[in-house]
Design an enzyme around this catalytic site. Structure first.
Site, PDB file in Angstrom:
ATOM      1  N   ILE A 101      38.483  34.307  40.911  1.00 20.00           N
ATOM      2  CA  ILE A 101      39.110  33.448  42.193  1.00 20.00           C
ATOM      3  C   ILE A 101      40.727  33.517  42.238  1.00 20.00           C
ATOM      4  O   ILE A 101      41.196  33.622  41.204  1.00 20.00           O
ATOM      5  CB  ILE A 101      38.680  32.058  42.187  1.00 20.00           C
ATOM      6  CG1 ILE A 101      39.049  31.291  43.452  1.00 20.00           C
ATOM      7  CG2 ILE A 101      39.032  31.425  41.001  1.00 20.00           C
ATOM      8  CD1 ILE A 101      38.318  29.909  43.595  1.00 20.00           C
ATOM      9  N   CYS A 102      41.267  33.596  43.331  1.00 23.88           N
ATOM     10  CA  CYS A 102      42.625  33.533  43.619  1.00 23.88           C
ATOM     11  C   CYS A 102      43.456  34.854  43.294  1.00 23.88           C
ATOM     12  O   CYS A 102      43.044  35.792  43.774  1.00 23.88           O
ATOM     13  CB  CYS A 102      43.421  32.350  43.046  1.00 23.88           C
ATOM     14  SG  CYS A 102      44.994  31.808  43.228  1.00 23.88           S
ATOM     15  N   ALA A 103      44.138  34.827  42.374  1.00 22.88           N
ATOM     16  CA  ALA A 103      44.807  36.092  41.753  1.00 22.88           C
ATOM     17  C   ALA A 103      43.873  36.745  40.674  1.00 22.88           C
ATOM     18  O   ALA A 103      44.220  37.818  40.644  1.00 22.88           O
ATOM     19  CB  ALA A 103      46.312  35.895  41.041  1.00 22.88           C
TER      20      ALA A 103
END
Length: 182
Positions: A101-103
Site C-alpha cells: 500500500i501507498c509507496a
C-alpha cells in the site's frame, strides 16, 4: 493462514496498524515483522510500535502472505533490505500472496513483479510501478495474487480486500458492517 506485515522505521502507522487490526478481527494469524534488527520500530509520525518478531527469525515457508505498509522512509528502508526483497520475489514466483500500500508498491515495481499487471500506489509514485497498468482509479487493485492500494485513507479497504481473498467476501462484508465502514 499466516500473514507477515513488515515494519521499518518511517512506516505509515495507519497502513500498518489498521490492517493488522482488521486481519486479527478475521482470525487471521498476523506477525508484525521488524526488518530493523530490533523489535521497536518508529513510524513516520513518531509512533513507536513493538514488532512481534525480527525478520531473521521468520520461517517464510509457513507464511501465506507478505504485506508491505507504505510511508516514504519505511518504503525506502524496505526497498534497501535485500533479504526482504528476495522473500517478496520468491513469494511471487511461488504464487503466494503479496500486498503493498501507498509507496510500497514501488518495491514490487522495482522487482519487476508488476509487469503486465494492474496496480495502484500513492499519487506521484506511479512512474516507479515498472510495467504496470496504472489506469484504474480504484483505491485497491487485485491482479492475480498481488494486492495494491493507494494510501492511508484506503487502509480499511485494503485490509478488507485481504480478508476477502484469504477468508471470503462474507466475512469481509461482516467486518465492514461491524466496524461501521461506509
Amino acid at each position: 493462514m499466516k500473514v507477515c506485515l513488515h515494519l521499518a522505521d518511517g512506516f505509515e502507522e495507519i497502513e500498518a496498524i489498521s490492517v493488522v487490526d482488521i486481519l486479527r478481527r478475521a482470525d487471521i494469524e498476523v506477525e508484525m515483522v521488524s526488518i530493523m534488527g530490533r523489535k521497536e520500530v518508529v513510524g513516520a509520525h513518531q509512533i513507536r510500535v513493538m514488532a512481534d518478531v525480527l525478520f531473521g527469525y521468520v520461517d517464510y515457508s509457513q507464511v501465506d502472505m507478505i504485506i508491505l505498509p507504505g510511508g516514504g522512509q519505511g518504503t525506502k528502508n524496505m526497498d534497501e533490505h535485500s533479504a526482504l526483497n528476495k522473500q517478496i520475489t520468491q513469494f511471487a514466483a511461488d504464487g503466494k500472496w503479496v500486498a503493498a500500500i501507498c509507496a510500497a508498491p514501488t518495491i514490487l515495481g522495482k522487482l519487476g513483479l508488476l509487469e503486465g499487471k494492474s496496480a495502484t500506489c500513492y499519487p506521484g509514485c506511479e512512474p516507479q510501478l515498472k510495467g504496470a497498468d496504472i489506469t484504474s482509479p480504484a483505491s485497491v487493485i487485485l491482479d492475480g495474487k498481488i494486492i495494491t492500494s493507494r494510501g492511508p485513507g484506503t487502509s480499511f479497504a485494503f485490509g478488507l480486500k485481504i480478508v476477502e481473498m484469504l477468508k471470503g467476501l462474507e466475512l469481509a462484508n461482516l467486518l465492514k458492517e461491524q466496524m461501521i465502514i461506509g
